[in-house]
Structures are given as C-alpha cells and as structure tokens.
Design a protein around this motif. Structure first.
Motif, short mmCIF file in Angstrom:
data_model
loop_
_atom_site.label_atom_id
_atom_site.label_comp_id
_atom_site.label_asym_id
_atom_site.label_seq_id
_atom_site.Cartn_x
_atom_site.Cartn_y
_atom_site.Cartn_z
N GLY A 132 0.64 -1.22 -0.27
CA GLY A 132 -0.22 -0.09 0.41
C GLY A 132 1.11 1.00 0.15
N LEU A 133 1.85 1.46 0.91
CA LEU A 133 2.49 2.50 0.86
C LEU A 133 3.27 2.73 -0.52
CD1 LEU A 133 4.86 2.25 4.28
CD2 LEU A 133 3.49 3.54 3.09
N ARG A 134 3.75 1.69 -0.99
CA ARG A 134 4.12 1.11 -2.81
C ARG A 134 3.20 1.90 -4.20
NH1 ARG A 134 8.48 -0.85 -5.71
NH2 ARG A 134 8.78 -2.56 -3.88
N LEU A 135 1.81 2.24 -3.29
CA LEU A 135 1.07 2.58 -4.08
C LEU A 135 0.27 4.19 -4.37
CD1 LEU A 135 -1.77 -0.25 -4.24
CD2 LEU A 135 -0.53 0.43 -6.33
N GLN A 136 0.87 4.66 -3.32
CA GLN A 136 1.13 5.30 -2.22
C GLN A 136 2.49 6.32 -2.52
OE1 GLN A 136 0.07 5.40 1.78
NE2 GLN A 136 -2.57 5.42 0.86
N GLY A 137 2.86 5.80 -3.22
CA GLY A 137 4.63 6.43 -3.58
C GLY A 137 5.74 6.60 -2.94
N LEU A 138 5.89 5.69 -1.60
CA LEU A 138 6.73 6.13 -1.05
C LEU A 138 7.37 4.19 -0.98
CD1 LEU A 138 8.36 7.60 1.36
CD2 LEU A 138 7.00 5.98 3.25
N ASP A 139 8.37 4.14 -1.38
CA ASP A 139 8.87 2.83 -1.50
C ASP A 139 10.16 2.37 -0.52
OD1 ASP A 139 9.82 0.16 -2.96
OD2 ASP A 139 10.50 0.98 -4.84
N VAL A 140 9.27 1.20 -0.06
CA VAL A 140 9.35 0.73 1.64
C VAL A 140 10.22 -0.61 0.99
CG1 VAL A 140 8.27 1.75 2.91
CG2 VAL A 140 7.29 -0.41 2.03
N GLY A 141 10.54 -1.40 -0.46
CA GLY A 141 10.67 -2.62 -0.02
C GLY A 141 9.66 -3.80 -0.07
N ALA A 142 10.54 -4.82 -0.06
CA ALA A 142 9.60 -5.08 0.02
C ALA A 142 9.54 -6.53 1.46
CB ALA A 142 9.98 -6.99 -1.12
N PRO A 143 8.62 -6.93 1.83
CA PRO A 143 8.70 -7.78 3.08
C PRO A 143 10.50 -8.78 2.99
CG PRO A 143 7.12 -8.59 2.25
CD PRO A 143 7.51 -7.67 1.42
N ARG A 144 10.46 -8.87 4.04
CA ARG A 144 11.75 -10.73 4.06
C ARG A 144 11.68 -11.24 4.15
NH1 ARG A 144 17.23 -9.09 8.24
NH2 ARG A 144 17.39 -7.48 6.96
N HIS A 145 11.86 -12.74 2.95
CA HIS A 145 11.69 -14.19 2.80
C HIS A 145 11.50 -14.64 4.28
CE1 HIS A 145 12.14 -13.42 -1.92
NE2 HIS A 145 13.28 -13.30 -1.78
N PRO A 146 10.76 -15.94 4.49
CA PRO A 146 10.13 -16.30 3.43
C PRO A 146 8.60 -15.49 3.16
CG PRO A 146 9.35 -17.40 5.79
CD PRO A 146 10.70 -17.06 5.35
N VAL A 147 8.21 -14.31 3.43
CA VAL A 147 7.02 -13.76 3.28
C VAL A 147 7.51 -13.08 1.75
CG1 VAL A 147 5.60 -11.61 3.59
CG2 VAL A 147 6.72 -13.12 5.69
#
Lengths: 303, 303, 303, 303
Positions: free
Chosen positions: C261-276
């Motif tokens: 959602g933050l990325r959709l709103q323009g703030l790129d916060v990266g991905a969650p950590r694997h395994p997620v």
C-alpha cells in the motif's frame, strides 16, 4: 442384562423410502438386510445415523425396528439406534426395542442444549432403567453436538448396569487408547469412523460399525479377517483399496452417499429426507468411479 | 408478505412446565408475557432456544403459539421460533404459526446431518412457501450444528420472498460487519449473543434477541435507550453492570438459568426437560448473587 | 517506573528494506515516521509484528530502535516491540530500548514450545527486571502461538512492577470485557485487531494499535475522534468506510499488505523478508481499489 | 542428491546445557549419542524440536552439528534439524550441515507470519538450492504455526530436487493416508507424533522420529521390530506399555520432560532454556512412576 457377542463388521443399513409418498419402504429394507447377512456381516444395526433415525416419526421408527428384528430372525445380533432429544422419548424407544426382540441398543445423547457430564450420565441411567437390553454408549460429537470423554463413558460402563460397550466415532484414535488404558483393555470398543478402520483394529477395536458394508461388504469383511489373522500387510492393502470410498461417504454424508451407491448397484432405496438432498450428479459420477476402482482393485490416481 | 416493525429488545420467554405432570403451564406463561410487556419490551418471541422449542411435542408447541398470540393481543409483535429436523415438520409449523396469528417466524435450520448451502437454502425456500409470514433467518451454530455464512443469509434475503431479517448468535462481531457490508446496511440484523449486546448495537444491530429480559428487563431496555440516544458512556456503564448475568446465562444454558432466576424472583416456572437438569444449588447461589449485584449496580468483585 | 500517557492511535510503522541489499532503509523509515506524526497519530510503535521485528538481526533491531527514538524526538511516545524466543534475548533488548530512550516496550511472549502460565509470568518478570520502562503485555495467539488469558495478564499487571498496559489482538471482544471486569476498569487495554476497532472503543479501549495508520491515518484518527466525542453514528460510518482495508491487511498479513500500500501511495519501502513474499499483482490491484474507495468514501460493492 | 536409507527408530537427542554457564555441554551430548547408538537406534537427529534448535545461537547450533556428526562417525545416518524464521538463515544452516558431513536435513518452516503455499514452497526451494543433502519436509503445526497439507508436501517432493521424505507430526493419521494415496505409496513418511506410533506403522510409516528413544530405546525398538515381523498383537502390547510415557512427554513438552527423565536415569543434561522451565517436582515424581512402570511392564492403574 441379556448377553450379546458383538464383534467384527456391524453393518448399518440405510432406511429406504418409497418414491411415491416418502414413507418407509419395508420391502426394500428386508432385501438390503438379506444382502448384508448373506455377505457375512456379523451384526445388523438399523436406525443408526445412517438409518436416518433422527428424521423418522415414532411410528416409522417402530416399524423399522419390528421389520428388522423379524427379518434378521436371529441369524446375527440386531442392535437398534436411539438418538432422541428428550430422555423420555429415548427411554420409550428403549422399552419398545426390547419388546420387539432386539439384542441391544446403541444410544447417542443428542441434544439441543449442551449437556454437562451429570446430565449425560442421568440420560443414560434413565434409559437403562427402561430396558434390560445391553447398551452401547455412542460418541459422535460431529452429529450430536455432545462430546463424551473416555472417562465419562468408562464411568457409565462401571456404574450403569446395562451400559457395556462403547462406540467411538470422533475419529480420534487417542480416545480409543484412553478407553483401553482406563479399562485395562476390558471394555469392548467399536470404531464408528470409517477412515480409521485399519488403525482402530490395530489399537484393539472389537468391531467396526459401518455403513460401507451396504456397498462393499466383502472388502470390509476382508479387512477384519486380515487383522484377525495378524496379516498387517494384507490388512493395509485392503484398507487403502477401500479408503477412497470410506472418505467419500464420510465427507458426503452417509444416508446421501450410501443411498446413491445402492442405486448405482441396482437397489433403489429412494432419497434421504429433506432438508438432506440426494447426491448430485457430479457426486454420483465420482461415486461410480470410486466404486469401480474399489471393486477392481485399481489404484486411485493421485488428485 | 406481511409487514413487521421489529426492533429493540426482543424478549424470549421460557416455556413453563407444571411440576405435577411436566406439561406446559399456560397460566404461568401468560403471567410472564404480561410481565415482559409491562416492562416495555418491544417484541415477544416464544419457542426460541430459550423456550425449549426443540423439546416440545407438536401439540405442545401449538398450544404455546396460540397461548402467546392470544395473550400478547397485538400489544407488541409476536415472532415464533421454529427449529425442526425435517423440512416437512418445519413447514407445517410455519403454516400453523400464520393461522394462529403470529407476526413473524424465526427459523433455525437444525439438522442431524451437516447441510450444504443448497440444502439450507431449499429448507428455507420450502418453509417460506408454506407461509406468508416474514421470516428471520437464525444462525446459531453452537446449538444447531449448522453455521450459515453471512453470504448465504444475504442470498436468502434476496432470493426468498419472505426471508427479510437475520439473527446472528455466533457471537462473532465480524459476521455482523459482513452482513452490513454485503447488504449496504439495508438488511436488519439482530444480535442473539448476550455478551455481545453493546458491540452489536455499536455495529448497527436493529435489535437484541434476549432471554435476559425475563430477569432484568429494565437493564436490557436501558442499554437500548442509551445506544439510541447516542450516549456511549451510559451504554457502556449499563452494559458492564449487566454483563455478569449475560455471561452466566450463556454459559449455564438459557432455559436452565433463566428458569432458576425466575424462581429466585418469585415466579415458579418449573424445571427444564430431561436430559437438561435444573440449575444446581451452587449455581443458584451464584445466580442470586449476580442478580443482586446487577440490581444494586454494585461492581462485581474480580474473580 | 517511568510514566507514560499512551492513548488513541498508536501507529505501527513497517521496517523498510533497501532493494539493493535487503538491509534496513533508515532514510525511508524516518520519512514514514514523519508522515505519521504529521498526520497526528498519538504514538509510534516500531518493531511490532508489522515492523518484522522477528525477522531482524539483533544489530538491525537496535538500529531501528535508535533511528526511531531519535527521529520521533519526543514529539509523541515511542513504544518498542520485543518478541524473542529466549528470555535472555528479550531481556537484552529491553535494556537496550531503555538506554536508547524509548518510552515503553511491548512484549510478545513468542515461543517454539507451548508455555505454561508460570513460564510466561517468569518470562515477563525477568524482562521487567532488566528495565525500568513501562511494559505492555501483548497477546497475539495467531502469530505467537501463545494465548495469554485476561486472568494471567491482569495478574502480571498486579504482581510485576512495570507491566501496566495490555494489548489484546486475539480479536475476541469478550477478552476485553474480562480485562475490564477483572480490573474494575483500571487497567488500560489497547486493541490490536483492526476489524474490531469500533467495538473495542465501545467496550472502553484506551487506544488502537494499528498499522492501518501507515496508509489511512486520517481515517483511523477520525474514528477515535468520533468515539471520544460520543458520536456513535459518525464512528460507525467512518468505521465501515475503512473496514474493507482493515480486513484486507489483516487477512493478507500486515508487512506484506502495508508495504504494498505504501508503494501504491508513492513511498517505496521495499519487500518483506523471505519467506514472506511481496503482495502479488492481483492483490495489489485489489488493494488499490480498496484504498481508492476508502479515500472517496464510496461504498464497497457487495461480493 | 546424496542417497540415504532412513528407517526405523530415528532418535532425537536433547541438547545438554552446562549448569554453570548455560552453554552447550558437548561432553554429555556425545555420551547420549553413544547410548542411543549402542541401544540400536537406526538414525540420530540432533537439533530437532527436542534439541531446542530454535533456542540456540547460530554458533551453538554449528557446534552441535559438528559434535554430532563427528561422534556418530557414520555408524548411523545423521539428520540435522533446521527451523529458522528467515529463509536466508535456514539456507545458511543447510549449507553448513552439508559441509559438516550430515547425511540429511529436516526442515520445519517456522514463521511469525502465516505463510501461503507459495511462500512455503519457495522457502524450501531456496534452502534446497543451498545444499545437495536430502531434505525431509517436516510438518508440525503445533510448534511452527504452519500447517502444510499432504498435497503441498507431495508437490514439493515432486518439484524440488532434494525434498524426498516427509515427517508428519500433526497427530492426524488421515494425513498419512493422504500422503500414501497421493504418492501411490512411493514417498517415505515418518511419524513424529509419539502417541500415534503404533497406528502410523500400521498405516505404512517408514520410521518413527522420537525423543522417547532417549529414555526407553529398547521399547521403541521392540515396537518397530514387532511391526516389521507382522506381529500385530505383540506390537499392540509393547505400544500400550510405553504409551503412558509417550503421552507424558508430548503433553509436558519434549525438552523439559526428556531432560528430567535423563536426570532420573542418572545422566545430568541440565535444564531447558528460558522461558521454558524445568519439569516441576510433581511432574518429576509422576515421570519417575511412569518410567518405572514402563520398565517393569506393570499396567498403569486407571485414572
């Protein structure tokens, strides 16, 4: 208390209904009973869950008891199912079963309101006071909404004269272990969860209460025979062969699926009573495939 | 379809039984109905779970319907509970309720066998075809063994003419959210889980279906009034005051505890029917304490 | 023990990771913290479930604590999440949080092995001995595998000096009732189950611990404001408006959905950590639709 | 992929800790390993749930791997347990296990956040890419919070090169049936639920993964021998004899109860790590009684 030697494959006939008026079809019932006994089952248990006991009027229920006892004619024991909401109605049926000549009754303490242990105990005690027949305490929380612990059931066997056998249908093998432990192996327990048939015998079950005998009597009997002769490999083989059917009838509901299976085998036993609907077309096709595979011994293809 | 304005406190009377023969005690029932209406409840719902509907013979059930309708005499709406195992029996009772002059019926799809969605849908459709009365779909998985999803109930409201209200007793507030979402807030839902009374109103419930009104009618009414006037602090206060009683009657079983409470308050309504036993002595003492505290507004001491 | 006034919207930032090497992205974290405080949230809670606390190395965890405390700079309280498998590691982090200047810690007793009450109690007592910070006992059985009863948590508040607040994330409103009852309303409890936000406030919750504030801070604040001013109708309206988002992030997993959602709103916060794994494309589209509807106040179409 | 013949009694040693500083006690570990191999167990599995794998630092974990592999010295296969929250940490340990000379690894996908099937699959795939060792997929929802279906595990066996065995610890015998069905009996599955030992062998399990071997190695071996020789009656007898112990260690938690039992037998292996506490005095007395009864073959008195 009357004596009874109950063991092996205890077959649960469905209750056939006539298509024209929905009434009990006694003619077809006697055909089914004969089929089962001819196949070699060790006991007949009319009016169990499979027999739609809960959906019959009192007079219909009596009619099925009488028809069954007369037709079986002592070839094997007859154990009659009772699952009434009120204690009074259950006791009345117990008395009737004895008068009609049944060999034992199987009592499921169904109830709208959750019951405490003392309420379940007194329910059984009052029913037991109404008959001299041996009583099988029947635990089936999924249908009855009441879960009787092994401790409670063993206590009832000890303290209520006629309660002398246990049927466990929770599907939890640990309950059977507990019954064995609590009684030092002296109280006979029967398995009522079809997909647990192999392991229940491994754990020491005296018998298998099953509607599957209506459809595949030889297979159920061969599992019992293999276990009795100590042939675990053979028991495992015949078990896995029939397992798809055991899973299907459990998941789909016994009266619905067993009635559909009997029709596929040429015996028209009518539909289950509303609100239960007949097995739908896709279900019938799946069932036909499974029945064919069980009969031919063909391995079920992986899903 | 008949119209009905159902809202607020929908009171569920117990069904009194005579001590001498266990039969329905109509005289005491009318006293209880008058008490409830005099206190100001917004509707009377005989033969719910609380009314031991499931444990009555068909003729007893009819007698309670007739007695209730005649005594209420249109002072408030009468909504009659139906929870039969077979569709045929439920439809027969629906027809009777309409002929007797009830304003609505509440239908719980109880069943021995687990029912699929289509089976539940057809069960309601067939009952609806037997009456013009408005129907409240009643979800109570703990007693009925059938859990109707919000999706199914909203579908029934849309597709079956008389089904127009929902009673949710699962105790899961998220079900009420889902009903609100699926219907855009247009389908009235009622809360049937007593310890959820405050939050169900916060979530937009139209009414509270409760047996607590038999024992503490003023408190249940004051919660509704506080919510209606938007006074959340007052609603919270009166809710926490009555909560110990709401928890007690839920945990102990409604007929058993409410009957015990009425006796403590001076109205002898007899015992529940076997296998349900009367509240034991320790339970009666605990109930008396709780009733005293609710009445006096005294804080319950922490356990 | 230090004092702390915690209430209202307690915002849970995600922990941003850099795309290039997967390390903690402190620059983006401070931007997110500023966004939250500028929007008006009442507290910042880094390293909660949302902050992927469990997936950080100890040095990363310390880095996030320090970054958060320094950036918040006492504008609002900072409450730091701790959920370690061993008591020793948890105590070490508690000490560090205090040294770094946090205002409180929130402790989740996660464990591989099921813990008995005494084990949970001693776990908290040992952690409390390692810090003077106020401690929020945090119950979240779905993620931690340990379900602390209201009785146990109230006992810890009474017997362990710094334990003074409770966060309940089981989603069961009856737990909050019980906390209120057991403490006579004196122990502040916070709601951590997003779709229960409205009802938890109705039941008297002091605050709402939520990651939703990352995406829709104004909406979460308006719910709190409506409740504070006693406007139940307005509270219900704003709650149902944001409910689809609250359900979506709960069901999808907080780090995954809030990061998307933050990325959709323009703030790129990266991905969650694997395994997620990151939210998949269909999920992102559904989330974009929901965020648009919450923003515009458009009713969600029924499923 | 390396080959491995794993079957029979796979023994899970606890990890001993020194009393003085809580560190890993390698001397006692090698004594325990020797004891197990001398008794005749078919494989050694350090760092399982029993080995408190989750509570060790990475360097401690490596130390236990190296110690175990060196001491076993190829007398039997060594299978090393891995249960890390992040995929990266799990892959790192897999690589290490191979370098250290282990024969196989057992991977439990523990996670703070619930994982979808694709996430679990990729978790295993990434770990598998980090090693050439055979991998046992290990399902243990009670400790890990993740429940892998038979369908998912069979899919992983088919699609991920090194995944070739399954350990089922859910305690649900139907899972084992499903594994058998889905794979046509070709994928070896091991039972990890102690009180299911008899029935899992009946259902065709290749082996029994058990910490009970630390305390009663002969009994676990005699059960396997009886099953292998097709002597169901003897298998049942030895199973019921050891069942009270199997139930006790499952219910009480494996590290806690097995460490207490080893101390009772004269091998001081230290306490489990906090938050897990040592078995309390009453528990130790009960365990001593049970161990005595299992040894003497005395029937357990009914509770």
């Amino acid at each position: 208390m009357h004596n009874i030697d109950l063991h092996g494959i205890v077959a649960y006939p469905i209750t056939p209904f006539r298509e024209e008026d929905g009434g009990v079809d006694a003619d077809t019932l006697v055909r089914l009973i004969d089929q089962l006994i001819d196949a070699g089952v060790h006991a007949i248990a009319p009016l169990g869950s499979t027999g739609e006991s809960a959906y019959l009027s009192e007079s219909e229920w009596r009619h099925v008891v009488e028809t069954s006892v007369i037709r079986v004619a002592r070839r094997v024991p007859v154990i009659v199912g009772i699952s009434e909401l009120t204690t009074a109605a259950a006791a009345r049926r117990a008395t009737f079963a004895e008068e009609a000549g049944a060999d034992a009754i199987m009592v499921l303490p169904t109830s709208y309101w959750k019951l405490g242990e003392e309420e379940v105990f007194q329910h059984y005690a009052r029913i037991a006071a109404a008959t001299r027949l041996p009583i099988m305490a029947y635990n089936n929380p999924a249908t009855s909404g009441i879960d009787m612990s092994p401790e409670l059931m063993i206590r009832m066997v000890r303290e209520i004269d006629n309660v002398c056998m246990i049927k466990e249908s929770s599907g939890d093998i640990q309950r059977m272990h507990r019954i064995h432990e609590l009684s030092g192996g002296t109280v006979p327990f029967f398995n009522g969860s079809n997909p647990l048939a192999l392991e229940a015998f491994a754990a020491g079950a005296t018998g298998w209460c099953t509607a599957a005998a209506c459809l595949i009597p030889e297979q159920t009997l061969s599992l019992y025979a293999a276990v009795r002769s100590g042939n675990l490999a053979a028991a495992r083989q015949t078990f896995y062969r029939q397992l798809p059917l055991l899973q299907f009838i459990l998941k789909g509901g016994l009266p619905k699926t067993v009635k559909a299976g009997l029709r596929l085998q040429g015996l028209d036993v009518g539909a289950p009573r509303h609100p239960v609907l007949p097995l739908d077309e896709a279900g019938c096709r799946a069932l036909a495939t499974i029945l064919g595979q069980v009969a031919s011994g063909e391995a079920r293809s992986a899903a």
